[in-house]
Design an enzyme around this catalytic site. Structure first.
Site, PDB file in Angstrom:
ATOM      1  N   HIS A 197      -0.106  10.782   2.216  1.00 23.41           N
ATOM      2  CA  HIS A 197      -0.949  10.739   3.411  1.00 23.41           C
ATOM      3  C   HIS A 197      -1.729  12.041   3.523  1.00 23.41           C
ATOM      4  CE1 HIS A 197       1.188   7.112   4.225  1.00 23.41           C
ATOM      5  NE2 HIS A 197       0.525   6.916   5.349  1.00 23.41           N
ATOM      6  N   ALA A 238       1.383   4.504  14.618  1.00 21.73           N
ATOM      7  CA  ALA A 238       1.330   4.550  13.158  1.00 21.73           C
ATOM      8  C   ALA A 238       0.062   5.237  12.648  1.00 21.73           C
ATOM      9  CB  ALA A 238       1.431   3.135  12.602  1.00 21.73           C
ATOM     10  N   HIS A 239      -0.022   5.339  11.327  1.00 22.93           N
ATOM     11  CA  HIS A 239      -1.142   6.065  10.714  1.00 22.93           C
ATOM     12  C   HIS A 239      -2.493   5.420  11.018  1.00 22.93           C
ATOM     13  CE1 HIS A 239      -0.153   3.629   6.781  1.00 22.93           C
ATOM     14  NE2 HIS A 239      -0.646   2.867   7.727  1.00 22.93           N
ATOM     15  N   ASN A 240      -3.482   6.297  11.238  1.00 20.61           N
ATOM     16  CA  ASN A 240      -4.877   5.899  11.440  1.00 20.61           C
ATOM     17  C   ASN A 240      -5.140   5.148  12.740  1.00 20.61           C
ATOM     18  OD1 ASN A 240      -4.472   5.641   8.123  1.00 20.61           O
ATOM     19  ND2 ASN A 240      -6.283   6.779   8.788  1.00 20.61           N
TER      20      ASN A 240
END
Length: 340
Positions: A197, A238-240
């Site tokens: 990431h 979560a991511h993004n």
């Protein structure tokens, strides 16, 4: 806690006072558990029933509740906002003396502004930049290249991983972890390969984050929390994910990756929101909802089944499980009816 005259209270909350302007208020109590010498408030008419038995010496209320009040009264347009103003004035936050405690480990390459408090056993890594008037509690970790804006407070045992950017006037409560890797994996022949990431977490100004909340860094682009966002305890972002300004997120909410939420939304507790969808501005999602598709129109959205008697729930569940069978039976009945 400060003691204060009613005349001063009326000025602070911009109220019209009915009563002794020189009466001293010792503190604030709830309308249900009121005390003599204290001030209470009513912000909804349903709490009016407590007035006859209320022991508080003064009440903050709206004009329509004034006829029911036997205590000293302070009439305002919005009693709840008035209460918040008074709490902020009377209950002054205790600020520790600015210093770096002896057991803290601070890199020589960290850049520290003025008026910094760093608690015991906290680790500040290389190239961290702390602006002015920052409080960092005990047992915190701040990874390299992190930037933290002025007047921000990290409570004890908070973890901020590398490259995170946090704005001004933010508060992050104990146990929260900001900037961990997201849940990103590629499947090759049945085995999972971890995806590095490379993105960051970027948090705007005036953001408040509760205890034990996790916000993952982006896979390539950043995870972004807009200005004025408030996030309760034990939320998973979560991511993004991108969250617009002034959105409120209640406890236990789970957000999957690459979700975009607009501004001025309210997400009820324990809701689950799918990834790679967009929720527009001014959407309210009630508690325990599951959102699977994008929402394009502002409004209130709900899903899930509220609690009911177990017997009733079993019957209703049985009906749902047999809905296709019932549908076919109805079609057959309609066919026979049409033939007649």
């Amino acid at each position: 806690m400060l003691e204060i005259k009613l005349s001063d209270v009326s000025k602070i909350i911009s109220a019209k006072l009915y009563g002794d302007k020189n009466f001293i208020i010792k503190g604030i109590s709830s309308i249900e558990d009121s005390k003599p010498g204290y001030i209470s408030f009513i912000y909804k008419n349903k709490f009016r029933k407590y007035l006859p038995s209320c022991k508080a010496s003064a009440i903050i209320l709206a004009k329509d509740n004034l006829p029911f009040c036997k205590q000293f009264a302070l009439v305002v347009k919005d009693p709840y906002i008035a209460y918040v103003k008074l709490v902020k004035f009377m209950y002054v936050k205790k600020i520790p003396k600015y210093r770096i405690r002896s057991t803290a480990i601070v890199s020589k390459k960290a850049i520290l502004g003025k008026n910094i408090y760093i608690g015991h056993n906290t680790v500040i890594e290389s190239k961290v930049k702390l602006e002015n008037n920052i409080i960092i509690g005990s047992g915190c970790f701040i990874g390299e290249n992190t930037i933290i804006g002025s007047n921000t407070h990290l409570w004890d045992n908070t973890t901020i991983h590398h490259g995170t950017i946090i704005g001004n006037n933010c508060s992050i409560q104990s146990g929260s972890v900001i900037g961990s890797d997201g849940f990103g994996y590629a499947n090759k022949n049945g085995s999972w390969i971890k995806i590095p990431h490379l993105g960051k977490v970027v948090i705007g100004n005036n953001v408040e984050i509760g205890s034990s909340t996790t916000i993952d860094r982006g896979s390539i682009d950043n995870t972004v929390i807009g200005n004025g966002v408030i996030i309760d305890n034990q939320c998973q972002i979560a991511h993004n994910v991108i969250i617009g300004e002034n959105t409120a997120i209640a406890g236990g909410v789970v957000m999957a990756g690459s979700l975009i939420i607009g501004s001025n939304c309210i997400i009820g507790g324990a809701s689950v929101i799918n990834g790679h969808i967009i929720i527009c501005d001014r959407v309210k999602i009630t508690g325990m909802s599951m959102v699977m598709r994008s929402i394009k129109t502002p409004g209130i959205y709900s899903s899930g089944v509220p609690a009911q008697l177990n017997k009733k729930w079993k019957k209703n569940t049985a009906l749902i499980m047999n809905i296709n069978k019932i549908k076919k039976q109805i079609k057959e009945i309609l066919k026979k009816y049409k033939k007649k």
